[in-house]
Design a protein around this motif. Structure first.
Motif, short mmCIF file in Angstrom:
data_model
loop_
_atom_site.label_atom_id
_atom_site.label_comp_id
_atom_site.label_asym_id
_atom_site.label_seq_id
_atom_site.Cartn_x
_atom_site.Cartn_y
_atom_site.Cartn_z
N VAL A 59 -12.52 -108.90 52.15
CA VAL A 59 -12.37 -109.08 53.59
C VAL A 59 -10.99 -109.66 53.87
O VAL A 59 -10.41 -110.35 53.06
CB VAL A 59 -13.46 -110.01 54.18
N ASP A 60 -10.47 -109.32 55.02
CA ASP A 60 -9.15 -109.78 55.42
C ASP A 60 -9.30 -111.13 56.13
O ASP A 60 -9.28 -111.21 57.35
CB ASP A 60 -8.52 -108.74 56.35
N TYR A 61 -9.48 -112.18 55.31
CA TYR A 61 -9.67 -113.51 55.88
C TYR A 61 -9.00 -114.52 54.97
O TYR A 61 -9.19 -114.50 53.75
CB TYR A 61 -11.16 -113.83 56.01
N ASP A 62 -8.20 -115.40 55.55
CA ASP A 62 -7.55 -116.47 54.81
C ASP A 62 -8.06 -117.80 55.36
O ASP A 62 -7.75 -118.15 56.50
CB ASP A 62 -6.03 -116.37 54.97
N PRO A 63 -8.83 -118.55 54.58
CA PRO A 63 -9.41 -119.79 55.10
C PRO A 63 -8.37 -120.86 55.41
O PRO A 63 -8.68 -121.85 56.07
CB PRO A 63 -10.35 -120.23 53.97
N PHE A 64 -7.13 -120.68 54.95
CA PHE A 64 -6.10 -121.68 55.20
C PHE A 64 -5.30 -121.41 56.47
O PHE A 64 -4.47 -122.21 56.86
CB PHE A 64 -5.16 -121.77 53.99
N SER A 68 -8.61 -117.29 65.31
CA SER A 68 -9.81 -117.32 66.13
C SER A 68 -10.58 -116.02 66.01
O SER A 68 -10.02 -114.93 66.07
CB SER A 68 -9.46 -117.58 67.60
N GLY A 69 -11.85 -116.14 65.78
CA GLY A 69 -12.71 -114.96 65.71
C GLY A 69 -12.78 -114.32 64.34
O GLY A 69 -13.69 -113.53 64.09
N LYS A 70 -11.85 -114.60 63.46
CA LYS A 70 -11.84 -113.93 62.15
C LYS A 70 -13.05 -114.32 61.31
O LYS A 70 -13.67 -113.46 60.68
CB LYS A 70 -10.54 -114.25 61.41
N TRP A 71 -13.39 -115.62 61.31
CA TRP A 71 -14.55 -116.05 60.54
C TRP A 71 -15.82 -115.42 61.11
O TRP A 71 -16.73 -115.06 60.37
CB TRP A 71 -14.67 -117.56 60.51
N SER A 72 -15.87 -115.25 62.42
CA SER A 72 -17.02 -114.59 63.06
C SER A 72 -17.16 -113.16 62.56
O SER A 72 -18.28 -112.70 62.30
CB SER A 72 -16.82 -114.50 64.57
N GLU A 73 -16.06 -112.46 62.42
CA GLU A 73 -16.10 -111.09 61.90
C GLU A 73 -16.62 -111.07 60.46
O GLU A 73 -17.42 -110.19 60.11
CB GLU A 73 -14.70 -110.47 61.93
#
Length: 95
Positions: A59-64, A68-73
């Motif tokens: 997934v295209d997500y960087d926790p650092f 906004s909204g990316k974690w929801s996706e």
């Protein structure tokens, strides 16, 4: 609905795995379900006759970085894929 699939986020991927081990033939059938979702999947040996199925979905997500909204996706993907796998596992009576 039983909890036959565990899932979590790890190192840029959603990781899905069976909570029970299965015979080789059943595990391969479950592996096909994982592959339908586009998961990079493999069998994990639990004993000489039983296997777990593990799948990764990048997934295209960087926790650092706050986006906004990316974690929801990411959570939406996780829930949708887990629901699909749970539903199909129950439908084919593995559980």
């Amino acid at each position: 609905m039983k909890n036959n699939i565990a899932c979590h986020y790890q190192d840029g991927a959603l990781v899905f795995c069976t909570t029970h081990s299965y015979t080789y033939n059943d595990a391969n059938e479950i592996l096909n379900l994982f592959n339908v979702l586009g998961l990079s999947s493999t069998l994990q040996v639990k004993s000489t006759e039983h296997f777990n199925v593990i799948g990764h979905l990048n997934v295209d997500y960087d926790p650092f970085h706050k986006e906004s909204g990316k974690w929801s996706e990411v959570m939406t993907q996780l829930i949708a894929n887990k629901s699909y796998l749970e539903k199909h596992l129950e439908k084919i009576n593995f559980c």
